[in-house]
Design a protein around this motif. Structure first.
Motif, mmCIF file in Angstrom:
data_model
loop_
_atom_site.group_PDB
_atom_site.id
_atom_site.type_symbol
_atom_site.label_atom_id
_atom_site.label_comp_id
_atom_site.label_asym_id
_atom_site.label_seq_id
_atom_site.Cartn_x
_atom_site.Cartn_y
_atom_site.Cartn_z
ATOM 1 N N PRO A 130 -5.405 -27.190 -34.161
ATOM 2 C CA PRO A 130 -6.826 -26.830 -34.046
ATOM 3 C C PRO A 130 -7.724 -27.982 -34.486
ATOM 4 C CG PRO A 130 -5.847 -25.778 -35.959
ATOM 5 C CD PRO A 130 -4.713 -26.421 -35.216
ATOM 6 N N LEU A 131 -8.831 -28.148 -33.774
ATOM 7 C CA LEU A 131 -9.835 -29.153 -34.102
ATOM 8 C C LEU A 131 -11.107 -28.457 -34.561
ATOM 9 C CD1 LEU A 131 -9.170 -31.613 -31.131
ATOM 10 C CD2 LEU A 131 -8.331 -31.780 -33.492
ATOM 11 N N LYS A 132 -12.113 -29.244 -34.892
ATOM 12 C CA LYS A 132 -13.353 -28.708 -35.454
ATOM 13 C C LYS A 132 -14.514 -29.016 -34.519
ATOM 14 C CE LYS A 132 -16.186 -28.837 -39.680
ATOM 15 N NZ LYS A 132 -16.352 -29.490 -41.011
ATOM 16 N N HIS A 133 -14.821 -28.050 -33.644
ATOM 17 C CA HIS A 133 -15.901 -28.236 -32.687
ATOM 18 C C HIS A 133 -16.724 -26.947 -32.625
ATOM 19 C CE1 HIS A 133 -18.001 -30.421 -29.687
ATOM 20 N NE2 HIS A 133 -17.608 -29.689 -28.665
ATOM 21 N N ARG A 134 -17.674 -26.909 -31.717
ATOM 22 C CA ARG A 134 -18.579 -25.758 -31.665
ATOM 23 C C ARG A 134 -17.933 -24.527 -31.045
ATOM 24 N NH1 ARG A 134 -21.406 -29.995 -29.709
ATOM 25 N NH2 ARG A 134 -21.802 -29.081 -27.659
ATOM 26 N N ILE A 135 -16.855 -24.711 -30.296
ATOM 27 C CA ILE A 135 -16.056 -23.600 -29.790
ATOM 28 C C ILE A 135 -14.591 -23.909 -30.098
ATOM 29 C CG2 ILE A 135 -17.701 -23.039 -27.959
ATOM 30 C CD1 ILE A 135 -15.808 -24.373 -25.977
ATOM 31 N N ALA A 198 -15.128 -32.871 -35.027
ATOM 32 C CA ALA A 198 -15.502 -33.608 -36.228
ATOM 33 C C ALA A 198 -14.214 -33.963 -36.956
ATOM 34 C CB ALA A 198 -16.404 -32.736 -37.109
ATOM 35 N N PRO A 199 -14.261 -34.878 -37.919
ATOM 36 C CA PRO A 199 -13.049 -35.171 -38.694
ATOM 37 C C PRO A 199 -12.475 -33.893 -39.303
ATOM 38 C CG PRO A 199 -14.752 -36.795 -39.162
ATOM 39 C CD PRO A 199 -15.402 -35.728 -38.328
ATOM 40 N N PHE A 219 -19.980 -41.307 -30.218
ATOM 41 C CA PHE A 219 -21.126 -41.997 -30.820
ATOM 42 C C PHE A 219 -20.698 -43.244 -31.581
ATOM 43 C CE2 PHE A 219 -22.483 -37.494 -30.663
ATOM 44 C CZ PHE A 219 -23.636 -37.635 -29.896
ATOM 45 N N SER A 220 -21.626 -44.163 -31.709
ATOM 46 C CA SER A 220 -21.400 -45.314 -32.575
ATOM 47 C C SER A 220 -21.615 -44.893 -34.025
ATOM 48 C CB SER A 220 -22.363 -46.450 -32.210
ATOM 49 O OG SER A 220 -23.655 -46.199 -32.754
ATOM 50 N N ASP A 221 -21.178 -45.727 -34.942
ATOM 51 C CA ASP A 221 -21.375 -45.426 -36.356
ATOM 52 C C ASP A 221 -22.857 -45.316 -36.698
ATOM 53 O OD1 ASP A 221 -18.653 -45.522 -36.581
ATOM 54 O OD2 ASP A 221 -18.577 -47.467 -37.585
ATOM 55 N N ASP A 222 -23.690 -46.044 -35.960
ATOM 56 C CA ASP A 222 -25.132 -46.008 -36.211
ATOM 57 C C ASP A 222 -25.736 -44.644 -35.890
ATOM 58 O OD1 ASP A 222 -24.974 -48.729 -36.844
ATOM 59 O OD2 ASP A 222 -25.244 -49.293 -34.747
ATOM 60 N N ASP A 223 -25.048 -43.862 -35.074
ATOM 61 C CA ASP A 223 -25.523 -42.528 -34.714
ATOM 62 C C ASP A 223 -24.677 -41.445 -35.369
ATOM 63 O OD1 ASP A 223 -27.656 -43.361 -33.012
ATOM 64 O OD2 ASP A 223 -26.199 -43.847 -31.446
ATOM 65 N N GLY A 224 -24.229 -41.736 -36.585
ATOM 66 C CA GLY A 224 -23.394 -40.793 -37.300
ATOM 67 C C GLY A 224 -24.041 -39.442 -37.531
ATOM 68 N N GLY A 225 -25.354 -39.423 -37.665
ATOM 69 C CA GLY A 225 -26.061 -38.161 -37.844
ATOM 70 C C GLY A 225 -25.908 -37.249 -36.648
ATOM 71 N N LEU A 226 -25.993 -37.839 -35.446
ATOM 72 C CA LEU A 226 -25.791 -37.049 -34.234
ATOM 73 C C LEU A 226 -24.362 -36.534 -34.141
ATOM 74 C CD1 LEU A 226 -27.755 -39.179 -31.605
ATOM 75 C CD2 LEU A 226 -28.398 -36.938 -32.508
ATOM 76 N N ALA A 227 -23.408 -37.391 -34.506
ATOM 77 C CA ALA A 227 -22.009 -36.969 -34.480
ATOM 78 C C ALA A 227 -21.778 -35.785 -35.405
ATOM 79 C CB ALA A 227 -21.107 -38.136 -34.880
ATOM 80 N N GLN A 228 -22.385 -35.839 -36.576
ATOM 81 C CA GLN A 228 -22.229 -34.740 -37.526
ATOM 82 C C GLN A 228 -22.894 -33.472 -37.000
ATOM 83 O OE1 GLN A 228 -23.863 -35.592 -41.405
ATOM 84 N NE2 GLN A 228 -22.809 -33.876 -42.366
ATOM 85 N N GLY A 239 -11.355 -44.905 -35.469
ATOM 86 C CA GLY A 239 -10.537 -45.962 -36.034
ATOM 87 C C GLY A 239 -9.850 -45.529 -37.311
ATOM 88 N N GLU A 240 -10.560 -44.770 -38.145
ATOM 89 C CA GLU A 240 -9.957 -44.274 -39.384
ATOM 90 C C GLU A 240 -8.778 -43.349 -39.106
ATOM 91 O OE1 GLU A 240 -13.179 -42.475 -41.442
ATOM 92 O OE2 GLU A 240 -14.033 -44.378 -42.142
ATOM 93 N N LEU A 241 -8.914 -42.513 -38.088
ATOM 94 C CA LEU A 241 -7.800 -41.650 -37.698
ATOM 95 C C LEU A 241 -6.578 -42.484 -37.333
ATOM 96 C CD1 LEU A 241 -9.141 -38.791 -35.385
ATOM 97 C CD2 LEU A 241 -7.912 -38.547 -37.543
#
Length: 315
Positions: A130-135, A198-199, A219-228, A239-241
């Motif tokens: 399972p992943l963490k998404h809106r559905i 999400a992570p 998203f790029s790291d600069d748009d981390g707010g949108l990703a969250q 990359g961290e994954l």
């Protein structure tokens, strides 16, 4: 042959050069199609992927950019007269959407529906997490059984050569020689695909030990707010994954249209977090080989070369 064919790399909005999602994996005798978004049938023609090669279709979730191409693909398979069973895997909560998409497809193929509602194995060698998404969303993990790597000096000492090597692999014993006495363990290959998330722990489990990892990089790291906000990954998080899972090759995809055709920045951000991993920012119609198996090397006072076996068990 084990090869990934990238059919589309866009996220919600396609661009002039990026189609909606679609990923075809050749894995020996299997052909797995992941997340066929709108236009996948046409992308298959451009990529030279015959519909008859598909044996399984796997949906991570039922957002449109990950499944609206399903009717066209199934209709093409019916038109081509595909005779073998086709297995369709998807989250159980998306059943209504999947049945609607199947209902508007041309009939005539042996389509077998396999909903899943939790993590775990869903077919031989194929697991979901399972992943963490809106559905409800799942990532897929394909694993090859662990094998053995033969040690040439021990084979010579046992007088085993040629076809007898494959026979020993299959039967486990040949004369006085036992398989474990002339070989060492070798992990099987691992492929995983992680789309909208999400992570989360499920993504980490999927990435662990992968030879080839396909993951969204919306998203790029600069748009981390949108990703969250939208529960997606940034390039750095992808990359961290890969770094935490010791992934050998990371394929970034599912790019937001805000970045246009040039996603080199996202690749740089992922590489900065995973310096030991080969990072590829995917392009539509790109072909990416599954990396050759790691061959473990046993330190000895003499020769350290090992003999690996091919996918079919031959040397």
């Amino acid at each position: 042959m084990r090869e990934l064919v990238v059919l589309g790399t866009a996220s919600q909005v396609p661009t002039r050069s990026r189609n909606h999602n679609g990923y075809f994996l050749r894995w020996d005798g299997e052909g797995l199609l992941f997340d066929p978004g709108e236009g996948t049938q046409r992308q298959m023609i451009h990529a030279g992927v015959a519909a008859s090669r598909i044996t399984r279709i796997c949906l991570t979730h039922v957002h449109g950019d990950h499944c609206y191409g399903l009717p066209g693909v199934l209709s093409r398979m019916a038109l081509d007269g595909v005779q073998h069973p086709v297995h369709l895997h998807y989250p159980a909560s998306g059943g209504d959407v999947v049945r609607a998409l199947v209902a508007v497809s041309s009939p005539g193929i042996d389509l077998r529906l396999h909903p899943h509602g939790s993590g775990g194995p869903i077919a031989e060698g194929l697991d979901v997490r399972p992943l963490k998404h809106r559905i409800e969303t799942y990532g897929y993990l394909l694993t090859e059984p662990d094998g053995r790597t033969f040690l040439p000096e021990r084979l010579r000492a046992a007088g085993i050569r040629g076809p007898d090597v494959g026979r020993l692999q299959r039967e486990g014993v040949l004369g006085a020689a036992r398989l474990e006495e002339v070989s060492i363990p070798r992990p099987g290959q691992r492929f995983a695909i992680i789309m909208d998330t999400a992570p989360c722990a499920g993504a980490e489990e999927l990435a662990a030990g992968t030879d080839l990892l396909v993951t969204e990089s919306t998203f790029s790291d600069d748009d981390g707010g949108l990703a969250q906000q939208y529960l997606h990954l940034t390039a750095g998080q992808a990359g961290e994954l890969a770094a935490s899972g010791k992934t050998r090759t990371l394929v970034l995809t599912h790019f937001s249209s805000r970045y246009g055709d040039d996603v080199s920045l996202l690749a740089l951000q992922a590489r900065a977090r995973a310096p030991e991993t080969t990072v590829i920012a995917a392009e539509d119609l790109q072909r990416i080989a599954v990396p050759r198996r790691r061959h473990p090397v046993r330190e000895t006072s003499g020769e350290t070369t090992a003999i690996g076996l091919n996918h079919d068990g031959s040397s």
